[in-house]
Design an enzyme around this catalytic site. Structure first.
Site, PDB file in Angstrom:
ATOM      1  N   GLU A   1       1.818   6.779  -6.859  1.00  0.00           N
ATOM      2  CA  GLU A   1       1.439   5.392  -7.178  1.00  0.00           C
ATOM      3  C   GLU A   1      -0.025   5.206  -6.818  1.00  0.00           C
ATOM      4  O   GLU A   1      -0.424   5.432  -5.677  1.00  0.00           O
ATOM      5  CB  GLU A   1       2.294   4.390  -6.392  1.00  0.00           C
ATOM      6  CG  GLU A   1       3.675   4.184  -7.005  1.00  0.00           C
ATOM      7  CD  GLU A   1       4.479   3.073  -6.320  1.00  0.00           C
ATOM      8  OE1 GLU A   1       5.662   2.944  -6.676  1.00  0.00           O
ATOM      9  OE2 GLU A   1       3.946   2.370  -5.431  1.00  0.00           O
TER      10      GLU A   1
ATOM     11  N   ASP B   1      -0.908  -8.043  -0.302  1.00  0.00           N
ATOM     12  CA  ASP B   1      -1.169  -6.908   0.571  1.00  0.00           C
ATOM     13  C   ASP B   1      -1.598  -7.325   1.966  1.00  0.00           C
ATOM     14  O   ASP B   1      -2.287  -8.324   2.151  1.00  0.00           O
ATOM     15  CB  ASP B   1      -2.248  -6.006  -0.048  1.00  0.00           C
ATOM     16  CG  ASP B   1      -1.695  -5.197  -1.205  1.00  0.00           C
ATOM     17  OD1 ASP B   1      -0.759  -4.406  -0.955  1.00  0.00           O
ATOM     18  OD2 ASP B   1      -2.159  -5.378  -2.340  1.00  0.00           O
TER      19      ASP B   1
END
Ligand SMILES: Cc1ncc(COP(=O)(O)O)c(C=O)c1O
Lengths: 267, 399
Positions: free
Chosen positions: A49, A60
């Site tokens: 990924e 995040d």
């Protein structure tokens, strides 16, 4: 069969689970992205990924935020990320590559242009964090035309009904976010996650991966007993952050090998 | 136009709006949507809201005929909707009271907010104190430094102010951080967004809570002058004070609606915060709208003398009003806003917020070329006490 599907089929034949590392392209240097990808594969990664840097990574935690900031300081763009995948494909046409990022850089390029360029580069799946299924309709249509999977997230707060709906839409694999919070956040309750993953698998037609907060081999091992894949993100990004640039591929490979050994010991 | 019923079921105003959040937030968004749908129609809720707005905020706010300013300009008559007279000194409290009342009904004891200048943070800390709720305010580290007085004000009100060190350390980063807090504390936390941005239903909800401003004008103007204004002006940061006064007038098509963005050093300088005038549609903070972004889709840093307008996006409903032509948007520079600030102080004895000064500056531009029988209504969204240090600094003084 797509690379993602054949990877899972192959692993299932070996009675192994997929190990999926995540890092942000351009952190710490754009030139290190391809060597790091190859090193991760050597260390035992099954699917890669790649994070597309974004100025406002809302989902995040601090670790991946900093990675994104470093990449942006290096001027890394979505076009660079696609070029990295093309270069990686020169030597590896087996390992699936999934791009993970936020909607705006992709919309700026244009959904159809992005889909075409991603196909040409050899991308296998795309996960847009701020595209829940309803908003992902147009991208999913564009990607499916070129044979790329749209990966969706499920979370601990996703309702039962929604889970079933998303499971029906899913292509490639489903990504279960194993904690309430942002990437890299605190404590993960392994047994609760395991129970939830079992529920998802019972209604999903695609493999189910688990990620967010997996920091050690023991956790990866326990979760690989119930899930089809384990994603290691912030832990790898921390390793990259703590490393001098020339050492990044080597340290990434060593870390991957530790997770690989821990997971395979579980079989 | 006979009806205006946007947004649609999915929170869209034409192509703008929507719900662009991570799956981890969807449950909280769905819950909010359901509860807001329920309470926005609930007579008991609306009665309590009206009571709070009257007794706590001091509504209705008056409309004031700025005669000396109008005479000075020699053209159209300028009227000011005095949101600066609200408790806490700006329109922001109209929204924070509504959302805090909703939070209480949803059983959420903790509220969080993002803030730029600190006005929305203060308005949130105020209602949190009023209702006995825990309050955490996220504020860019750069803004914490620039707006020390509002930081202290929030602390006096019992809020915890968290400086945000990520990204550009300003309002947009504070919003990101508040979203991260929300996703981590979904069960007990209500996120009070301070403008008509964010994922659906926020743009609608914040508009609805601020629409009291325009509704009051609809009755006040005929009482005062026997008719509705020809032009309505409001500054646009995220766009909540502008939506609040525009919304009830959308179907009154003879009334021109003009939003005034922060032109900073001028649009050609690249140092501004005029998303509608100079941006491109994209996705940020949960909705699709006009954004200041680079060619690769990265959000760029903005500049304005007024921290409250210093935001790279804008509420999606404004994006739609722009495209549909129902409203138009212009930019006013830092210098023009400052001049308007001083002019209003000297001619009317009213010290406007630097944000609101942008709308006043546009009125000063337009009035001279309009006839004396024309009426301009300006939403004076807040008072300027908070800006005295900034203005003094610009004049080479230190307070
Ligand atoms: C007095 C005042 N006016 C306007 C604004 C801009 O916000 P909005 O565009 O949402 O009204 C602010 C924001 O802090 C403000 O304090």
């Amino acid at each position: 069969m797509s690379r993602i599907a054949s990877t899972f089929a192959h692993l299932s034949g070996l009675n192994r689970k997929a190990l999926i590392p995540f890092f942000t392209v351009g952190d710490p240097l754009l030139e290190l992205a391809v060597p790091t990808m190859r090193a991760l594969v050597s260390g035992g990664a099954d699917i890669l990924e790649l994070g597309i840097p974004f100025s406002d990574p809302m989902a995040d935690g601090p670790t991946i935020q900093r990675a994104s900031e470093r990449a942006l300081q290096n001027g890394v763009t979505l076009t660079d990320v696609l070029a990295v995948v093309s270069e990686f494909r020169l030597t590896d046409d087996q390992t699936p590559v999934v791009l993970m990022g936020y909607a705006n850089p992709i919309e700026r390029l244009g959904l159809d242009a992005f889909a075409a360029q991603a196909r040409d580069a050899g991308v296998d799946g795309v996960l847009v964090v701020d595209y829940p299924p309803l908003e992902a309709r147009h991208l999913k249509a564009a990607l499916s035309l070129v044979g790329i999977d749209t990966i969706f997230l499920l979370s601990p707060t996703t309702t039962e009904q929604r889970m079933r709906e998303i499971a029906q839409l899913a292509t490639g694999y489903l990504y279960y976010v194993s904690l309430r919070g942002v990437t890299g956040a605190g404590h993960l309750e392994v047994e609760a996650v395991a129970a939830q993953v079992a529920r998802i698998r019972s209604c999903a037609r695609v493999p189910v991966g688990v990620g967010f907060g997996i920091r050690d081999g023991a956790t990866a091992r326990r979760l690989s007993e119930v899930a089809d894949a384990v994603v290691v993100g912030s832990r790898l990004v921390e390793e990259i952050e703590a490393s001098i640039p020339t050492e990044v591929p080597h340290r990434a490979e060593t870390l991957m090998r530790q997770f690989r050994l821990a997971m395979d010991g579980a079989q | 136009m006979n009806v205006y019923d946007l947004p649609d079921q999915e929170g869209y105003f034409g192509p703008y709006g929507g719900t662009f959040v991570s799956e981890t937030l969807m449950a909280a968004i769905e819950e909010l949507k359901t509860q807001y749908e329920r309470y926005r129609q609930d007579p008991e809720f609306l009665t309590e809201l009206a009571h709070e707005l009257h007794h706590y905020v001091g509504r209705p706010s008056p409309i004031y005929h700025a005669k000396r300013l109008s005479e000075h300009l020699g053209g159209a008559q300028i009227y000011l909707k005095r949101e600066d007279l609200n408790h806490t000194g700006a329109h922001k409290v109209n929204n924070t009271i509504g959302q805090a009342m909703l939070a209480r009904r949803m059983g959420k004891p903790r509220v969080i907010a993002e803030t730029g200048a600190g006005q929305h943070g203060v308005a949130t800390a105020t209602v949190a104190a009023r209702y006995g709720m825990e309050c955490v305010v996220y504020m860019g580290a750069e803004d914490v430094r620039r707006q020390a007085q509002n930081v202290y004000r929030m602390k006096l009100l019992g809020a915890r102010v968290v400086p945000v060190e990520s990204g550009s350390k300003t309002l947009k980063d504070a919003l990101n951080e508040a979203m991260r807090d929300w996703v981590t504390h979904i069960d007990d936390t209500f996120y009070i967004i301070g403008t008509v941005a964010g994922p659906h239903p926020y743009p609608t909800m914040v508009r609805d809570f601020n629409a009291v401003v325009g509704r009051e004008c609809l009755t006040q103007m005929p009482d005062l002058v026997g008719r509705q204004p020809d032009v309505i002006l409001a500054c646009v940061g995220g766009g909540s004070n502008a939506m609040g006064i525009f919304y009830p007038y959308i179907l009154q098509e003879s009334v021109r609606l003009i939003g005034v963005e922060a032109g900073g050093d001028g649009l050609s300088s690249g140092r501004h915060a005029a998303s509608l005038s100079a941006g491109v549609p994209g996705v940020l903070h949960g909705n699709r709208t006009y954004l200041l972004q680079d060619a690769h889709g990265q959000i760029i840093e903005t500049h304005s003398i007024s921290a409250g307008l210093d935001y790279p996006g804008v509420g999606p409903e404004h994006a739609w009003l722009k495209d549909s032509g129902r409203a138009s948007y212009v930019a006013i520079t830092d210098g023009e806003a400052l001049q308007a600030f001083h002019t209003l102080c000297r001619l009317e004895g009213i010290l406007p917020a630097l944000e609101s000064s942008h709308a006043v500056a546009q009125a000063m531009k337009m009035a001279p070329v309009l006839g004396k029988d024309q009426i301009i209504l300006v939403n004076l969204s807040g008072r300027g006490d908070k800006d005295m240090a900034t203005v003094a600094e610009r004049s080479g003084l230190h307070l």
